[in-house]
Design a protein around this motif. Structure first.
Motif, PDB file in Angstrom:
ATOM      1  N   SER A 274       0.946  -1.640  -0.453  1.00 27.40           N
ATOM      2  CA  SER A 274       0.112   0.240   0.297  1.00 27.40           C
ATOM      3  C   SER A 274       1.187   0.854   0.060  1.00 27.40           C
ATOM      4  O   SER A 274       0.052   2.610  -0.330  1.00 27.40           O
ATOM      5  N   ILE A 275       2.209   1.340   0.055  1.00 27.48           N
ATOM      6  CA  ILE A 275       3.082   2.414   0.715  1.00 27.48           C
ATOM      7  C   ILE A 275       2.668   2.747  -1.292  1.00 27.48           C
ATOM      8  O   ILE A 275       2.998   4.204  -1.285  1.00 27.48           O
ATOM      9  N   LEU A 276       3.503   2.272  -1.773  1.00 27.68           N
ATOM     10  CA  LEU A 276       3.233   2.752  -3.323  1.00 27.68           C
ATOM     11  C   LEU A 276       1.477   2.746  -3.625  1.00 27.68           C
ATOM     12  O   LEU A 276       1.765   2.462  -5.499  1.00 27.68           O
ATOM     13  N   SER A 277       0.773   2.686  -3.715  1.00 25.15           N
ATOM     14  CA  SER A 277      -0.853   2.971  -3.746  1.00 25.15           C
ATOM     15  C   SER A 277      -1.017   3.869  -4.238  1.00 25.15           C
ATOM     16  O   SER A 277      -0.736   4.783  -3.637  1.00 25.15           O
ATOM     17  N   ASN A 278      -1.451   4.426  -4.855  1.00 31.14           N
ATOM     18  CA  ASN A 278      -1.991   5.222  -6.357  1.00 31.14           C
ATOM     19  C   ASN A 278      -2.942   6.227  -4.226  1.00 31.14           C
ATOM     20  O   ASN A 278      -3.908   5.516  -3.646  1.00 31.14           O
ATOM     21  N   GLU A 279      -2.803   7.388  -4.399  1.00 29.35           N
ATOM     22  CA  GLU A 279      -3.520   7.690  -3.069  1.00 29.35           C
ATOM     23  C   GLU A 279      -4.404   8.620  -3.171  1.00 29.35           C
ATOM     24  O   GLU A 279      -5.339   8.272  -1.499  1.00 29.35           O
TER      25      GLU A 279
END
Length: 369
Positions: A274-279
């Protein structure tokens, strides 16, 4: 006039119990106040926001044998008591339109408003249903579903939680239209069917106030109200007027594509991805193949996180997208070692449950990624 002299905590604990519902800024100034009543050596505290009322009391032998009531700024008095040393002896004294709190060489003069102007709840007397259970049981039941409540949905009945008493079951359901959480527990006695929608604020207050213990809590459904009585606290709330969606139609059955997975492992893997998921959209792809689950997140900067997990699965391949927050919520709020994930196709809702337990189900809608 001297009202009471007591340890700081004798006053602070009941005050903290009731002030959770108090709004600092209110169109009606008295709603920012707490109602304090001294009667028969009992000091009672009442707070309300016109939708919810919380009452609690403390007995103290040093209270004078007088009857007196006053309202004073709830947050201010709480902040003052918090700031005093733990062992401080606090004296409350009342004069015309002032309440003075004294401790050692500290003096605080607070403005008061007339007690007769405080909007006490007109409580319904006759209960339509009454059940008694352990505080820990109710706290656990609510924790399994409350995160799925809507927050500011125009469908106001979704900004709360369905509490349903039926046969010998207590059921709770929450949904925001994108996911639905359902849980139930068995009761010792058979009950007539009764259902109410609890406001979101009440559910959050109960989660805060209920102890994780075997102490009893009495739940009463009244005319347009619901009352919870436990640990010297009485919480009365209006109920949400509306028709809750039929949750039975939402919960899928008969899905063939399914796997069991360690909850903690699944949670930690999703947290990393989730760190690199679309905000904004918070999307995650689950790509399921024989013996393998790939978890993929990417964002608008073309960054990507990919995780792989081995699992026992030999069904059809599946590529499905979800809002990752909805998956993290359910995994964070369960305590089981293992969860079971069941799927239809990429456009159908998915089901998360606990193997061997029928008393919890979580349905989440897919999203296009």
């Amino acid at each position: 006039m001297k009202l009471i002299q007591a340890d700081r905590d004798t006053l602070l604990k009941p005050l903290q119990t009731v002030t959770g519902i108090v709004e600092r800024r209110h169109t009606l100034p008295i709603l920012s106040n707490v109602f304090i009543e001294l009667k028969n050596e009992y000091l009672s505290f009442i707070a309300t926001d016109l939708e919810i009322q919380i009452t609690t009391s403390a007995k103290d032998g040093s209270a004078l044998d007088v009857e007196y009531s006053v309202t004073v700024g709830a947050k201010k008095l709480q902040d003052i008591l918090r700031a005093l040393p733990e062992q401080a002896q606090v004296t409350l004294e009342a004069s015309e339109n002032r309440l003075q709190a004294k401790a050692g060489k500290s003096r605080f003069n607070l403005q008061t408003l007339p007690a007769e102007d405080f909007p006490r709840f007109p409580e319904s007397k006759e209960s339509q249903a009454r059940i008694t259970l352990q505080q820990g049981q109710l706290k656990h039941l609510l924790s399994r579903v409350q995160y799925a409540m809507a927050q500011q949905d125009i469908r106001y009945y979704l900004n709360g939680l369905l509490l349903l008493i039926e046969d010998n079951c207590l059921k709770v359901v929450a949904t925001d239209g994108h996911r639905l959480a359902f849980a139930f527990m068995m009761l010792e006695t058979h009950q007539e069917k009764n259902e109410v929608i609890l406001p979101r604020k009440v559910v959050l207050e109960l989660a805060r106030l209920l102890a994780d213990s075997e102490e009893p809590v009495i739940v009463e459904i009244l005319q347009n109200q619901v009352r919870f009585s436990f640990s010297n606290v009485v919480l009365v709330s209006k109920v949400v007027d509306g028709k809750f969606p039929d949750y039975n139609r939402v919960i899928p059955t008969g899905y063939q594509k399914q796997f069991d997975i360690n909850r903690q492992l699944f949670l930690q893997t999703l947290q990393r991805a989730s760190i690199l998921s679309n905000e904004k959209f918070r999307g995650v792809r689950l790509i399921l193949t024989t013996g393998n689950l790939r978890i993929v997140c990417n964002n608008s900067e073309q960054e990507e996180a990919e995780e792989e997990l081995e699992l026992q699965y030999d069904g059809e391949a599946l590529d499905i997208g979800f809002n990752i927050t909805y998956l993290l919520d359910v995994l964070n709020n369960l305590s089981s070692e293992t969860v079971r994930c069941s799927f239809g196709d990429a456009n159908s809702s998915s089901l998360i449950a606990i193997p061997g337990e029928e008393n919890f189900k979580y349905v989440v809608m897919p999203m296009r990624i």
